[in-house]
Motif scaffolding. Structure first.
Motif, PDB file in Angstrom:
ATOM      1  N   PRO A  65       0.694  -1.018  -0.109  1.00 27.91           N
ATOM      2  CA  PRO A  65       0.080   0.021   0.029  1.00 27.91           C
ATOM      3  C   PRO A  65       0.925   1.216   0.020  1.00 27.91           C
ATOM      4  CG  PRO A  65      -0.814  -1.409   1.686  1.00 27.91           C
ATOM      5  CD  PRO A  65       0.577  -2.179   1.046  1.00 27.91           C
ATOM      6  N   GLY A  66       0.547   2.008  -0.775  1.00 24.51           N
ATOM      7  CA  GLY A  66       1.212   3.428  -0.862  1.00 24.51           C
ATOM      8  C   GLY A  66       2.705   3.406  -2.022  1.00 24.51           C
ATOM      9  N   HIS A  67       2.890   2.269  -2.341  1.00 23.76           N
ATOM     10  CA  HIS A  67       3.958   1.915  -3.045  1.00 23.76           C
ATOM     11  C   HIS A  67       3.854   2.839  -4.565  1.00 23.76           C
ATOM     12  CE1 HIS A  67       7.454  -0.017  -5.078  1.00 23.76           C
ATOM     13  NE2 HIS A  67       6.832  -0.203  -5.964  1.00 23.76           N
ATOM     14  N   LYS A  68       4.913   3.310  -4.877  1.00 22.00           N
ATOM     15  CA  LYS A  68       4.870   3.995  -6.273  1.00 22.00           C
ATOM     16  C   LYS A  68       6.200   3.563  -7.264  1.00 22.00           C
ATOM     17  CE  LYS A  68       2.503   8.094  -4.673  1.00 22.00           C
ATOM     18  NZ  LYS A  68       2.564   9.671  -4.531  1.00 22.00           N
ATOM     19  N   ASP A  69       5.991   3.269  -8.142  1.00 18.95           N
ATOM     20  CA  ASP A  69       6.945   3.036  -9.240  1.00 18.95           C
ATOM     21  C   ASP A  69       6.219   3.329 -10.529  1.00 18.95           C
ATOM     22  OD1 ASP A  69       5.385   0.745 -10.380  1.00 18.95           O
ATOM     23  OD2 ASP A  69       6.640  -0.505  -9.027  1.00 18.95           O
ATOM     24  N   GLU A  70       7.076   2.890 -11.739  1.00 18.77           N
ATOM     25  CA  GLU A  70       6.402   3.239 -13.101  1.00 18.77           C
ATOM     26  C   GLU A  70       5.428   2.570 -13.242  1.00 18.77           C
ATOM     27  OE1 GLU A  70       9.323   2.304 -16.169  1.00 18.77           O
ATOM     28  OE2 GLU A  70      10.342   1.077 -14.696  1.00 18.77           O
ATOM     29  N   GLY A  71       4.961   1.496 -12.989  1.00 20.35           N
ATOM     30  CA  GLY A  71       3.866   0.610 -13.145  1.00 20.35           C
ATOM     31  C   GLY A  71       2.647   0.924 -12.488  1.00 20.35           C
ATOM     32  N   PRO A  72       1.239   0.544 -13.361  1.00 23.33           N
ATOM     33  CA  PRO A  72       0.088   0.492 -12.602  1.00 23.33           C
ATOM     34  C   PRO A  72      -0.011  -0.308 -11.699  1.00 23.33           C
ATOM     35  CG  PRO A  72      -0.201   0.264 -15.009  1.00 23.33           C
ATOM     36  CD  PRO A  72       1.376   0.193 -14.780  1.00 23.33           C
ATOM     37  N   LYS A  73      -0.723  -0.254 -10.550  1.00 24.29           N
ATOM     38  CA  LYS A  73      -0.951  -0.641  -9.270  1.00 24.29           C
ATOM     39  C   LYS A  73      -1.765  -2.236  -9.423  1.00 24.29           C
ATOM     40  CE  LYS A  73      -0.393   3.044  -5.850  1.00 24.29           C
ATOM     41  NZ  LYS A  73      -1.150   3.508  -4.563  1.00 24.29           N
ATOM     42  N   LYS A  74      -2.917  -1.995 -10.106  1.00 28.56           N
ATOM     43  CA  LYS A  74      -3.785  -3.063 -10.130  1.00 28.56           C
ATOM     44  C   LYS A  74      -3.072  -4.096 -11.386  1.00 28.56           C
ATOM     45  CE  LYS A  74      -8.110  -0.492  -9.193  1.00 28.56           C
ATOM     46  NZ  LYS A  74      -9.376  -0.251  -9.779  1.00 28.56           N
ATOM     47  N   PHE A  78      -1.541  -3.832 -14.753  1.00 31.47           N
ATOM     48  CA  PHE A  78      -0.240  -3.951 -14.464  1.00 31.47           C
ATOM     49  C   PHE A  78       0.467  -5.058 -15.682  1.00 31.47           C
ATOM     50  CE2 PHE A  78       3.241  -6.915 -12.525  1.00 31.47           C
ATOM     51  CZ  PHE A  78       4.283  -5.668 -12.419  1.00 31.47           C
ATOM     52  N   LEU A  79      -0.487  -6.062 -15.995  1.00 28.72           N
ATOM     53  CA  LEU A  79      -0.038  -7.174 -16.830  1.00 28.72           C
ATOM     54  C   LEU A  79      -0.135  -6.713 -18.176  1.00 28.72           C
ATOM     55  CD1 LEU A  79      -1.754 -10.323 -15.658  1.00 28.72           C
ATOM     56  CD2 LEU A  79       0.676  -9.461 -15.196  1.00 28.72           C
ATOM     57  N   ILE A  80      -1.018  -5.577 -18.658  1.00 29.58           N
ATOM     58  CA  ILE A  80      -0.974  -5.071 -20.183  1.00 29.58           C
ATOM     59  C   ILE A  80       0.340  -4.154 -20.096  1.00 29.58           C
ATOM     60  CG2 ILE A  80      -2.298  -3.459 -21.487  1.00 29.58           C
ATOM     61  CD1 ILE A  80      -4.877  -4.775 -20.292  1.00 29.58           C
ATOM     62  N   TRP A  81       0.508  -3.555 -19.039  1.00 33.78           N
ATOM     63  CA  TRP A  81       1.635  -2.545 -19.146  1.00 33.78           C
ATOM     64  C   TRP A  81       2.913  -3.170 -19.320  1.00 33.78           C
ATOM     65  CZ3 TRP A  81       5.611  -2.134 -15.282  1.00 33.78           C
ATOM     66  CH2 TRP A  81       6.524  -0.906 -15.587  1.00 33.78           C
ATOM     67  N   LEU A  82       3.003  -4.384 -18.630  1.00 34.22           N
ATOM     68  CA  LEU A  82       4.280  -5.169 -18.800  1.00 34.22           C
ATOM     69  C   LEU A  82       4.602  -5.587 -20.257  1.00 34.22           C
ATOM     70  CD1 LEU A  82       4.352  -7.754 -15.635  1.00 34.22           C
ATOM     71  CD2 LEU A  82       5.877  -5.809 -16.091  1.00 34.22           C
ATOM     72  N   VAL A  83       3.483  -6.036 -21.000  1.00 31.62           N
ATOM     73  CA  VAL A  83       3.639  -6.666 -22.254  1.00 31.62           C
ATOM     74  C   VAL A  83       4.068  -5.413 -23.306  1.00 31.62           C
ATOM     75  CG1 VAL A  83       2.778  -8.999 -21.774  1.00 31.62           C
ATOM     76  CG2 VAL A  83       1.251  -6.999 -22.650  1.00 31.62           C
ATOM     77  N   GLU A  84       3.328  -4.368 -22.951  1.00 22.47           N
ATOM     78  CA  GLU A  84       3.275  -3.261 -23.760  1.00 22.47           C
ATOM     79  C   GLU A  84       4.850  -2.525 -23.722  1.00 22.47           C
ATOM     80  OE1 GLU A  84       0.157  -0.512 -22.964  1.00 22.47           O
ATOM     81  OE2 GLU A  84      -1.303  -1.741 -24.110  1.00 22.47           O
ATOM     82  N   ARG A  85       5.429  -2.644 -22.518  1.00 24.74           N
ATOM     83  CA  ARG A  85       6.713  -2.003 -22.550  1.00 24.74           C
ATOM     84  C   ARG A  85       7.951  -2.847 -23.021  1.00 24.74           C
ATOM     85  NH1 ARG A  85       9.180  -3.694 -17.242  1.00 24.74           N
ATOM     86  NH2 ARG A  85      10.200  -1.871 -16.719  1.00 24.74           N
ATOM     87  N   ASN A  86       7.542  -4.172 -23.055  1.00 26.34           N
ATOM     88  CA  ASN A  86       8.491  -5.055 -23.404  1.00 26.34           C
ATOM     89  C   ASN A  86       7.985  -5.952 -24.547  1.00 26.34           C
ATOM     90  OD1 ASN A  86      10.265  -7.335 -23.922  1.00 26.34           O
ATOM     91  ND2 ASN A  86      10.266  -8.009 -21.853  1.00 26.34           N
TER      92      ASN A  86
END
Length: 502
Positions: A65-74, A78-86
């Protein structure tokens, strides 16, 4: 220990599938740390992520909770973001088909499935290749065939919690709501090396069996160990054990059942176990044999106060009551205890972890419980590490003491010091139990006639596909039943009494 080697305790093709080496190994307790570590590991994935689980809830936040990085939380985003960046990354998701039906009624599940399906490098499928009433129960994450998580935590709702299991944790709520759910205790493991490559093979096998698609192994790559998690053990051999029901073109696999029986028989001083259920006839028989020995081990089992759901309490809690009553009659040396943990305010903590520690030399963690389904009906995957050096046995003992200390709300060093002084973990727990955050002894409830019949005939917790269809009339009744096979324990007891009298 090389692949395929054997020793007196862990035996490939008997009580485990494979024994493979891991450079690093960690036990992860509770989903707060697991979700964060899995997120870090998936962000470092190069080619392939395989998510194999009983259930997935795309709405959960896969981070602290409260963590912040470049990716979405949910999870869904998150899974869609992973494949789109790689552009080289592919993600495969396999879940139990009945769990999928349940998920359809959650919020935006259909929308999420359509979004995943629309992406050519995300493949989500349901595992329906099981006998009637069986379930796919493994909880595995395999990344690039080089790092793997294996244990009891599903990436779904009502699993996230921190190790303090605070009564007023505002983050322990259902996704998208402010409705709290009960405190939840769970565990999984993380490891790399050839052991992780073997888990990759297992997940590909499960995928092919369920989907019909064959995935090729990946060339070994340097695993990206999650930076937030320090390895607890290094350079260890990992035994991988499975339960598979008999399926078309595949015989039943009962490695986990044999592993439990072997570990219980091998224990010298202490069997410590955490399990969602205590309903297995075979495990109870193995324990009963040890209770008959004058110098056998202490046995401490951590269960939830009651099983989760509407059907499970009838099946699992009733069977537990019947088995514990029988074992207590055999426990003439007073070496068996079953406890359930509670919060500082006295609320039950649900135990979903599946962990066993034998003395200070074996650690087992996985998806299987002490119930019949886990041994013969559902698909399960456990891992076990056996250690011998003083440093590593000290680590395993420390992990056990840390779990017990968590439940008692005390510093782990207190448990370690008191156990060293007393030589009895039961004495330590009884001395440290108190009000608030503590362990509460199990009490056998009153059971009505229907509940006893359901438990004794294993109606809701069958041992395998064939047991579901056995008749309850005529001679076939002798084929099934909670106390089938207990005559062997009674014979042991009679022989010991005879020798004592002589």
């Amino acid at each position: 220990m090389e692949s395929g080697s054997t020793d007196a305790l862990l035996r490939p093709n008997d009580n485990c599938w494979r024994i493979e080496h891991a450079k690093r190994f960690s036990l992860i307790v509770d989903a707060d740390d697991y979700f964060a570590a899995a997120r870090e590991a998936m962000m470092a994935a190069k080619r392939r992520i395989m998510l194999i689980g009983w259930d997935f809830d795309a709405r959960i936040s896969l981070c602290h909770p409260g963590h912040k990085d470049e990716g979405p939380k949910k999870l869904d985003d998150f899974l869609i973001w992973l494949v789109e960046r790689n552009p080289e990354l592919e993600i495969y998701i396999l879940r139990w088909d009945v769990g999928m039906v349940k998920a359809i009624f959650r919020g935006n599940t259909l929308f999420t499935l359509l979004r995943w399906k629309a992406h050519e490098r995300i493949t989500a499928r349901m595992d329906s290749v099981h006998p009637f009433a069986a379930s796919h129960h493994q909880k595995i994450v395999s990344i690039d065939d080089s790092i793997a998580f294996c244990g009891g935590i599903d990436m779904t709702s009502e699993r996230w919690d921190t190790r303090d299991h605070a009564d007023d944790n505002e983050d322990r709520v259902l996704p998208g709501t402010t409705r709290p759910y009960k405190p939840w205790h769970d565990a999984t493991s993380l490891f790399d090396g050839r052991a992780a490559a073997a888990i990759g093979e297992l997940t590909r096998d499960r995928w092919e069996a369920a989907v019909g698609q064959k995935l090729e192994p990946l060339n070994e790559s340097a695993p990206q160990w999650p930076p937030s998690l320090s390895p607890m053990l290094e350079e260890v051999d990992v035994a991988i054990a499975r339960s598979y029901p008999e399926m078309k073109h595949r015989p039943a696999i009962v490695e986990i059942e044999r592993l439990y029986e072997t570990l219980i028989a091998d224990a010298k001083t202490l069997i410590y176990a955490e399990s969602q259920y205590f309903a297995s006839r075979r495990i109870a028989i193995a324990i009963g044999k040890r209770l008959q020995e004058p110098d056998g081990p202490e046995i401490v089992i951590i269960n939830p106060l009651t099983a989760d759901g509407w059907l499970e309490p009838v099946a699992m809690d009733t069977a537990r009551a019947r088995l514990v009553a029988a074992l207590q009659r055999m426990d003439t040396h007073d070496r068996l205890r079953i406890y359930h943990p509670q919060t500082a305010n006295g609320n039950p903590i649900y135990v979903h972890a599946k962990v066993t520690v034998i003395d200070d030399h074996v650690l087992r963690v996985g998806s299987s419980n002490f119930n019949n389904r886990s041994l013969r009906l559902d698909t399960e995957c456990d891992v076990a590490v056996r250690v011998e050096s003083d440093e590593q046995t000290g680590t395993v003992a420390g992990l056990r003491d840390n779990l017990i200390a968590e439940h008692l709300g005390v510093d782990p060093q207190i448990v370690t010091d008191e156990y060293a002084a007393a030589g009895s973990m039961i004495a330590v727990i009884e001395n440290l139990r108190g009000e608030g955050r503590t362990l509460v002894p199990y009490e056998i409830p009153d059971l009505n006639g229907v509940e006893k019949w359901l438990a004794d005939n294993e109606v809701l917790d069958p041992e395998g596909p064939e047991a579901i269809f056995e008749s309850f009339t005529g001679d076939s009744r002798a084929k099934r039943g909670l106390f089938r096979g207990w005559h062997m324990v009674r014979k042991m007891r009679f022989r010991r009494r005879s020798r004592t009298a002589a």
